[in-house]
Design an enzyme around this catalytic site. Structure first.
Site, PDB file in Angstrom:
ATOM      1  N   GLY A  81      -5.509   1.813   6.588  1.00 13.18           N
ATOM      2  CA  GLY A  81      -4.447   2.759   6.891  1.00 13.18           C
ATOM      3  C   GLY A  81      -3.651   3.104   5.643  1.00 13.18           C
ATOM      4  CD  GLN A  82      -5.573   0.559   2.298  1.00 14.25           C
ATOM      5  OE1 GLN A  82      -5.893   0.995   3.390  1.00 14.25           O
ATOM      6  NE2 GLN A  82      -6.320  -0.303   1.656  1.00 14.25           N
ATOM      7  CB  SER A 141      -0.471  -4.483  -3.871  1.00 11.63           C
ATOM      8  OG  SER A 141       0.421  -4.837  -2.857  1.00 11.63           O
ATOM      9  NE  ARG A 142      -8.394  -7.670  -5.443  1.00 10.23           N
ATOM     10  CZ  ARG A 142      -9.565  -7.065  -5.226  1.00 10.23           C
ATOM     11  NH1 ARG A 142      -9.773  -6.409  -4.089  1.00 10.23           N
ATOM     12  NH2 ARG A 142     -10.516  -7.093  -6.120  1.00 10.23           N
ATOM     13  CD  GLN A 143      -9.710  -2.790  -2.288  1.00 12.54           C
ATOM     14  OE1 GLN A 143     -10.277  -2.310  -3.253  1.00 12.54           O
ATOM     15  NE2 GLN A 143     -10.271  -3.709  -1.540  1.00 12.54           N
ATOM     16  CB  ALA A 151      -2.497   4.366 -10.182  1.00  8.58           C
ATOM     17  N   GLY A 166      -0.527  -0.993  -7.958  1.00  6.27           N
ATOM     18  CA  GLY A 166      -0.481  -1.209  -6.512  1.00  6.27           C
ATOM     19  C   GLY A 166       0.945  -1.206  -5.994  1.00  6.27           C
ATOM     20  N   GLY A 172       1.451  -1.311  -2.159  1.00 10.62           N
ATOM     21  CA  GLY A 172       1.448  -1.588  -0.721  1.00 10.62           C
ATOM     22  C   GLY A 172       2.419  -2.677  -0.299  1.00 10.62           C
ATOM     23  CD  GLU A 173       0.909  -7.725  -0.866  1.00  9.56           C
ATOM     24  OE1 GLU A 173       1.126  -8.837  -0.393  1.00  9.56           O
ATOM     25  OE2 GLU A 173       0.092  -7.511  -1.798  1.00  9.56           O
TER      26      GLU A 173
END
Lengths: 294, 416, 159, 323
Positions: free
Chosen positions: D47-48, D88-90, D278, D280, D282-283
Site C-alpha cells: 500500500g506504500q 523503510s528500505r524498499q 531518495a 525511505g 514509511g516509518e
C-alpha cells in the site's frame, strides 16, 4: 441455532407467528447489534423473524399534541424529519450521534430501545420526554411508560408474543426544549461512555418542569429524579449550576461503586450535565424568541 | 544532472485503478475448485502444558484432516530471528493465541464446528506479565534460562562528568503501551499444488522470499519446491513479517493434496500477529544554562511477550534512537528486551524508534521550560547537522536537513 | 434454506441462501462479487459497505434473507467496463488509495454522500465517510478526492 | 473549558536492517525480443507505493511511459530476493538495485544501437519510448524490437553499508541513511470531559529526494493518523496476558472526523548513495506525531503525561489531582 427465517408481510402476520411460536422467535429489525450476536452464537432461539420491512412500523406522525414514531423507523428517517430536527433537538442529536452513517441507515429506534443497552443513544432523550411505549400482541395492546420498560441489563418488559409498535411523546411548545450531550472516545463510531438528555419547561424564567435522563451510568438509561427535584420550581437565575453538577457527580459516584469507570465518569458527568442543562435552557428561550418574531 | 521527467512527479499509482474498481485481488478473494477450508485452534491459556485430543472432532462429517505438531514433516518451528515459535505447540503454550491444531474440512462451517470439538487439556503453569518481574533471577522462565533476550549498551564520553557540568538535570520515567497494527485486511491465504508439483501459498506478507524459507524448512522440502505468491496486501505496518498462516496452509495442502483456504476473523487477527513493544523508559538528561545538552542516561525495558520475533532489533533500534536527533557528548544507554507471557511483540512502524521520542521529545520541552528557553530554540541549538556525531560515534556526512524541517514548522505554526 | 429475489448492480437474482448467511457472504461466497471486503464483521470498519435501497449499509450486519426485494449496488456496479466513475477517478488523481482494502467501501460512501449532497463541505465529507475506517491514508487525501469528485460531478451536470 | 496549545517534536530514523547485517536487494531488468521491458523484483506492495516508485525509476532511466514497463513482483519463483518490505528500505535498497540493473541494461542497449546504427561513438544517443536515436540526427534511430534478437537480461545487487557496533560501547555505524522529521500540532483539550482534539498539524519531512510527492504526502497523512492513535487513543488492554479488546469496536483507531487537516512540507536534500537521492520515509512519518501532541497538551493545560495513550480518563484524573 437459527434454522428458519421469516419475512412476514404484515404486522398481523408477524403477531400470528408470535402468538403460536413466540418463545422460539427472535425478532430482527435493523440488525446492527443482533447480527453480531447471531455470529457469536449468543441467540438461543431458532426462528429469526425480520420486521425491518414492515411499513406499518415505519412512520413518524405529528398531530396537534403528540408525536408518534413507529418502532421500525430508522435513525436516518428521524434525522431527516424537519420537525424533529428543529423542535426535538435532543432526540435529533442523539439519533445523529449513533455509530456511523451505515449504522444510522439500518438501525431502528425500536431496536435501540428493545436491546436494553445501557448506552443506547436514543433512549435518554425519550426518557426525558417521558415517552410511552406502545406494545401490541395478537388481539391486545398496552402502553407502558418508557421509564418502566427496563427490567434489568439487556432486559425489557415485552413478552415473547408482543412487538414494540411505537413510541409516543407530547409535542414541545413554547418555552419547552430538549437537549442531548454525549461523551464518546472518538468522534464517530463511538459508544456513549456517558450521555445526558434534559427536557425543560420554563415559565417566567423559572423551571416549571424538568426531566433529566442519563445513559451509560447504570444498568440501563434512567431518569435522575433527585436532581430534577432540586431544580423544579427554581428561578433560573438563582440556580448555581456548579453545585447541581457536583451533586450529580456524587450520585453517579455512588451508583458506580465498584466499577473501574467510576472515578472518570463521576467527574466527566459534571461537564456533560452542565452542557446539556445550558443547551436546554438556551433551547427553551430560543423557542420563545422564535414565536415572538412571528 | 539531467532534469527529471517522471521521478519527482505526481504519477498515479500503478495499482490504483484495480483498487478503486474493487478488482484488486486479496487472498480472501481467491476461490479455487474443490477448495477445502482451514480453521486454527489456539491456546486459551497463557502458560500451560497441553494434551490434545482430536478424535471427537475427526468424526464430524466433512472433516478431512486435523493437523497437530505430529503432522509437521520438517522442523516444527519458525521465527524471524530465533526459531522460537512452534508451527503447532507440541507440549507447551506460552501465550493466549498460540496455534495448537488446524482443522481442514470441506466447508468453513464444518471446520468451525469441528474446531469447537477438539479437546485440549491444559495443565497451567505460573506466568509472568510484568517485564521488570520477568528480569529477576527467580522469575519463571518462558524460554531457556533467562527472560532477558538482549541487552544493548551504548557508552560514549562520561555521563557523570556531563551531569556534574549540567545546569539543569531532568529525570523522568515514561511508559508506552502495547498497540496493534490494525491493518484493514485480516490475514488470509490460499494454498495449492501447481502443475510442477510445487506447494504454492498465496498470502499477504511483507517478505515472500523469507516465507519461502520458513515454509520449506517446516515442511522439510527443498526451497525450490515451495512458491510464495503475494497478491494485494491490505496494509502491513510490520504486522505481516512473522509467519501466521503460511505454514499451516502449505502443510494442509501437502497432506491433503488439495487447495486450502483460510481467512482470519478480526478477533483472530488480533491474536495471530505481533504487536508494538510497550517500553518502560527512564530518562535522565542534563544541559548547560544555554540549553546545550551535555549528558544523557537512558534505561529502556521492552516487553517482547512470549516470543522473540524482532525483539533484539527493535530494542537495539530503540537504544540507537533514544537520544533523539541531538548532539550529546556523554551518553549511556541500556536497552533490554524481555520475555513475558504477554502477546508477542515485534515489528511495527517505527520499530523501537516510535517509542523513544515519547520520552526524549518531552525531555527536551521540560528542559527548555526549566531554562526558560523556547522549545524550538533548544532543538535548533542541539539538532543534528552535517558533520554531527551520533551516540554511536557515527558521523552524519550528508543529507541532514533536520534544522530545515524545524524551521519550516516554526515558520508555519509558531510565528508570532 | 431461504429463497430470495433481489437486484444487484441492476441485475436480478433469484437465489437460495442458508439461514446463517449474511449479505456479505452472499455477495462474496455465492456471487463472487469480491470487491466488497470484510474487515471486522461488526459494522465498525465499513469495508463491507454497499448501497442498499439508496443508502449505505454494512453488508456484514444484514442477514441475506433481509435483503429480499432490495436493490443493491456494490463497487462492481460503480463503473461501466473501463469507464471510471468520477469518484473513482478522483480517488486516483488525488492519491486517495494506498492498500486499497477500504477503498471500495469508501467509494460507495462517497457516492451515497454526493447523491444526497452534491456540494458538501470538507467537514460534511468527513462525516459522510466516518463509518469507514482507513489505516493507511489518514483520510485527508480521501477528503480531497471526494471534494474534487463533487466539483467534477457538478460541472458535468452543468454541461 | 476548552484550552488550546501547540507543541513540536523532532525525530530521526535510520533505515534498513542495520548493524552490519547484509542488507541486500536483487533486481533483474530485461528487454525481451518483442521490445518489452520487464522488471523482476520481489518488493512487496503493501500500500506504500513500492510498485509505483520502482516503475517511476525505470521509466525515468529508459525514457519510457509508466505503462511501458512490466513489473513482475508477486511470485518467488519468478523473482530474486529483494528483502523485506519493512525498515523503510524498499525505495533506497531495491530502488538502488533496480537503478543499477536498468542503467546497465541501458548501456547494453546503447552499445547495441551504436553497432546497429553503425555509429563511431555512444555520444549523443538518447532513449525514448523504446527508440534509440541520435540527438543531432534523429533519423538515425532504431526501436528496441528491431535491435534485439534475443532478450537482454541484467541482474544487479545492491548491498547497503553499515558497521556492526561494539557490544560493550555501541560504537559503530548502525544505519544508513537517516531520515529526519519535525511536526508541529495544535490541540484543544476539554477540561471538563478530558477529550483531546487535534485540530491542526504542520509536518516537515526530509525525503532526500521525492520520487512521488503524492505518495509521500499520503504517507505523512497516514503516519500522522497512526501517531495520533498512538498518542491519545490506542492501547491493547492486556489483563493477565489476555487481550480484552480484540475487535474494532473495542480497539479504537482514528476515524475521518478525528484527523485534522495537515500542512505537509516535503524537504529535499538528496543523499548521494540513494537512487535519485531518495531516502525511505514509511516509518519516519509516524515518529513525531505523538510526542508533538503530548507537548501540545502540556502547552494547553500545563499537565505533562508520562504514559500513553492520553485518554480522557487520564486527563481528568490529572487535572483534578492538580487542584
Amino acid at each position: 441455532m437459527i434454522n428458519k427465517c421469516i419475512n412476514p408481510k404484515t404486522v398481523e402476520e408477524a403477531l400470528d407467528i408470535l402468538e403460536s411460536n413466540g418463545k422460539d422467535v427472535k425478532l430482527i429489525a435493523g440488525g446492527t447489534d443482533l447480527v453480531i450476536d447471531l455470529r457469536n452464537n449468543k441467540i438461543d432461539k431458532n426462528i429469526l423473524m425480520n420486521i425491518s420491512k414492515l411499513k406499518e412500523l415505519r412512520f413518524i406522525t405529528i398531530d396537534e399534541n403528540e408525536i408518534t414514531i413507529g418502532s421500525g423507523t430508522k435513525f436516518i428517517e428521524i434525522i431527516e424529519n424537519q420537525h424533529i430536527k428543529e423542535k426535538i433537538v435532543g432526540l435529533w442529536k442523539a439519533c445523529k450521534s449513533v455509530g456511523s452513517p451505515q449504522i444510522r441507515n439500518m438501525g431502528t429506534i425500536g431496536g435501540n430501545i428493545c436491546n436494553g443497552s445501557m448506552a443506547a443513544d436514543s433512549v435518554p432523550p425519550l426518557l426525558a420526554l417521558d415517552a410511552t411505549a406502545l406494545i401490541i400482541g395478537k388481539n391486545k395492546t398496552r402502553s407502558v411508560p418508557l421509564r418502566e420498560l427496563y427490567l434489568d441489563k439487556g432486559k425489557v418488559d415485552i413478552a415473547d408474543d408482543e412487538i414494540l409498535y411505537a413510541i409516543k411523546f407530547h409535542r414541545l411548545r413554547e418555552k419547552e426544549s430538549i437537549s442531548f450531550e454525549k461523551l464518546g472516545l472518538r468522534k464517530a463510531l463511538a459508544i456513549a461512555r456517558i450521555s445526558c438528555s434534559i427536557y425543560i419547561n420554563l415559565e417566567n424564567n423559572s423551571i416549571k418542569d424538568i426531566k433529566i435522563a442519563t445513559g451509560a451510568l447504570g444498568k440501563y438509561p434512567q431518569r435522575e429524579n433527585h436532581i430534577e427535584k432540586r431544580l423544579v420550581n427554581k428561578k433560573v437565575d438563582e440556580i448555581i449550576l456548579k453545585d447541581i453538577a457536583e451533586e450529580m457527580s456524587k450520585h453517579v459516584s455512588k451508583r458506580l461503586k465498584g466499577r473501574s469507570s467510576r472515578s472518570f465518569k463521576s467527574i466527566a458527568i459534571k461537564g456533560i450535565f452542565a452542557e446539556a442543562y445550558k443547551s436546554a435552557i438556551k433551547g427553551a428561550n430560543d423557542e420563545s424568541h422564535k414565536s415572538h418574531n412571528k | 544532472m539531467k532534469p527529471l521527467n517522471i521521478v519527482g512527479s505526481r504519477v498515479i499509482r500503478v495499482d490504483g485503478k484495480a483498487k478503486v474498481k474493487g478488482e484488486a485481488i486479496y487472498p480472501q478473494d481467491i476461490y479455487l475448485d474443490g477448495m477445502l477450508y482451514g480453521k486454527t485452534i489456539r491456546s486459551t491459556k497463557v502458560h500451560a502444558m497441553i494434551e490434545v485430543d482430536t478424535k471427537k472432532a475427526e468424526t464430524v462429517e466433512g472433516v478431512v484432516k486435523i493437523l497437530t505438531y505430529k503432522d509437521v514433516t520438517g522442523e516444527n518451528h519458525h521465527g524471524v530471528v530465533f526459531k522460537d515459535h512452534e508451527v503447532f505447540c507440541s507440549k507447551k503454550v506460552r501465550r493466549i493465541g498460540d496455534p495448537i491444531a488446524f482443522v481442514i474440512a470441506n466447508s468453513e462451517r464444518v471446520a468451525k464446528k469441528a474446531a469447537e470439538m477438539i479437546e485440549i487439556k491444559y495443565k497451567e503453569l505460573p506466568a509472568v506479565f510484568n517485564p521488570i518481574d520477568a528480569m529477576k533471577e527467580d522469575s519463571i522462565k518462558i524460554h531457556g534460562d533467562s527472560n532477558i533476550i538482549y541487552h544493548y549498551k551504548c557508552r560514549k564520553g562520561n555521563v557523570n562528568e556531563g551531569f556534574e557540568k549540567s545546569h539543569v538535570i531532568v529525570e523522568r520515567e515514561y511508559k508506552t503501551s502495547m498497540v496493534e497494527h490494525a491493518f484493514l485486511q485480516p490475514e488470509a491465504g490460499v494454498s495449492y499444488i501447481d502443475e510442477e508439483g510445487k506447494i504454492c501459498v498465496c498470502a499477504s506478507t511483507q517478505y515472500p522470499h523469507f516465507d519461502q524459507i520458513e515454509v520449506a524448512e517446516a515442511l522439510g522440502l527443498k526451497l525450490e519446491n515451495v512458491k510464495i505468491m503475494n497478491p494485494a496486501v491490505g496494509g502491513a505496518f510490520g504486522g505481516r513479517e512473522d509467519i501466521t498462516l503460511q505454514i499451516h496452509l502449505a502443510l494442509a495442502t501437502m497432506v491433503t493434496k488439495k487447495p486450502v483456504k483460510v481467512v482470519y476473523t478480526r478477533e483472530e487477527s488480533f491474536h495471530a500477529h505481533s504487536k508494538r513493544h510497550p517500553i518502560i523508559m527512564k530518562y535522565k538528561t542534563g544541559a548547560d544554562k544555554n540549553g546545550k545538552l551535555l549528558s544523557m542516561e537512558v534505561n529502556l525495558i521492552g516487553d517482547t511477550g512470549s516470543y522473540a520475533s524482532w525483539a533484539i532489533n527493535v530494542m537495539r533500534k530503540a537504544g540507537i534512537h533514544a537520544t533523539g536527533p541531538y548532539e550529546i557528548p556523554n551518553v549511556k544507554i541500556d536497552s533490554y528486551a524481555v520475555y513475558t507471557n504477554n502477546p508477542f511483540c515485534g515489528a511495527m512502524r517505527g520499530f523501537g524508534a516510535t517509542q523513544t521520542p515519547i520520552g526524549s521529545e518531552q525531555q527536551m520541552d521540560i528542559i527548555a521550560n526549566e531554562l526558560g528557553i523556547d522549545p524550538i530554540q533548544i532543538r535548533l541549538i542541539n539538532g543534528f547537522k552535517v558533520g554531527s556525531e551520533t551516540s554511536n560515534g557515527q558521523v552524519l556526512s550528508e543529507s541532514v536537513p533536520l534544522k530545515r524541517c524545524i524551521e519550516e514548522v516554526k515558520n508555519r505554526m509558531f510565528k508570532e | 434454506m431461504n429463497h430470495i429475489s433481489l437486484t444487484i448492480n441492476k441485475k436480478m437474482y433469484s437465489i437460495d441462501v442458508e439461514e446463517d448467511v449474511r449479505l456479505i457472504d452472499l455477495l462474496r461466497d455465492q456471487l463472487f462479487l469480491t470487491g466488497t471486503k470484510e474487515g471486522c464483521g461488526e459494522g465498525e470498519c465499513g469495508a463491507c459497505t454497499v448501497i442498499m435501497d439508496g443508502r449505505v449499509v454494512n453488508s456484514c450486519l444484514v442477514m441475506a434473507f433481509q435483503a429480499e426485494g432490495s436493490n443493491i449496488t456494490t463497487i462492481e456496479g460503480m463503473s461501466d467496463k473501463d469507464e471510471l466513475h468520477p469518484i473513482q477517478k478522483a480517488f486516483l488523481d488525488k492519491g486517495a488509495v494506498q492498500c486499497g482494502f477500504c477503498t471500495p467501501g469508501m467509494v460507495l460512501s462517497a457516492k451515497s454522500l454526493l447523491d444526497k449532497n452534491e456540494n458538501p463541505t470538507r467537514e460534511e465529507i468527513r462525516e459522510g465517510i466516518s463509518g469507514n475506517l482507513c489505516r493507511c491514508t489518514g483520510y485527508n487525501k480521501i477528503v480531497d478526492a471526494i471534494e474534487l469528485a463533487s466539483k467534477e460531478i457538478r460541472e458535468e451536470k452543468k454541461e | 473549558m476548552k484550552k488550546r496549545g501547540k507543541g513540536i517534536a523532532a525525530t530521526f530514523y535510520g533505515t534498513g536492517y542495520g548493524n552490519g547485517f547484509p542488507d541486500v536487494s536483487k533486481a533483474v531488468a530485461e528487454v525481451d525480443h518483442d521490445g518489452n521491458v520487464n522488471i523482476y523484483v520481489c518488493a512487496t506492495e503493501v500500500g506504500q507505493g513500492a510498485k509505483t516508485i520502482i516503475i517511476q525509476m525505470v521509466a525515468e532511466i529508459l525514457g519510457l511511459g509508466m505503462n511501458d514497463i512490466h513489473l513482475i513482483s508477486e511470485d518467488t519463483s519468478q523473482t530474486l530476493d529483494t528483502g523485506t518490505a519493512a525498515a523503510s528500505r524498499q525505495t533506497y535498497n531495491t530502488g538502488n538495485a533496480v537503478k543499477k540493473a536498468v542503467e546497465v541494461l541501458k548501456s547494453k542497449l546503447l552499445e547495441k544501437a551504436k553497432e546497429h546504427l553503425k555509429l563511431p561513438s555512444l555520444l549523443g544517443l538518447e532513449v525514448k519510448d523504446k527508440v534509440i536515436y541520435l540527438k543531432t540526427f534523429p533519423k538515425k534511430r532504431v526501436c528496441f524490437k528491431d535491435l534485439i534478437e534475443e532478450k537482454i537480461s541484467v541482474e544487479e545487487t545492491f548491498t547497503a553499508q553499515t558497521v556492526q557496533m561494539d557490544e560493550e560501547t555501541g560504537q559503530g555505524a548502525p544505519y544508513w541513511p537517516y531520515t529526519f522529521s519535525c511536526y508541529g500540532v495544535e490541540v484543544e483539550v476539554d477540561t471538563e470531559t478530558g477529550i483531546i482534539e487535534v485540530i491542526k498539524g504542520v509536518c516537515a519531512q526530509d525525503v532526500g529526494r521525492a520520487i512521488n510527492p503524492e505518495l509521500i504526502e499520503g504517507q505523512i497523512d497516514g503516519g500522522f493518523s497512526m501517531g495520533l492513535g498512538y498518542g491519545i487513543m490506542e492501547k491493547l488492554n492486556c489483563k493477565d496476558g489476555e487481550i480484552k479488546n480484540n475487535k474494532f469496536s473495542k480497539y479504537l483507531i482514528p476515524t475521518a472526523l478525528d484527523m485534522p487537516e495537515l500542512e505537509k512540507i516535503i524537504v529535499e536534500d538528496p543523499e548521494s548513495s540513494a537512487p535519485f537521492g531518495a531516502k525511505g520515509i514509511g516509518e519516519p512519518v509516524i515518529l513525531p506525531a505523538a510526542p508533538a501532541i503530548l507537548n501540545a497538551i502540556y502547552d494547553a493545560i500545563g499537565v505533562r503525561f508520562y504514559e500513553i495513550p492520553v485518554t480522557p480518563d487520564k486527563v481528568l484524573s490529572e487535572i483534578n489531582r492538580e487542584i
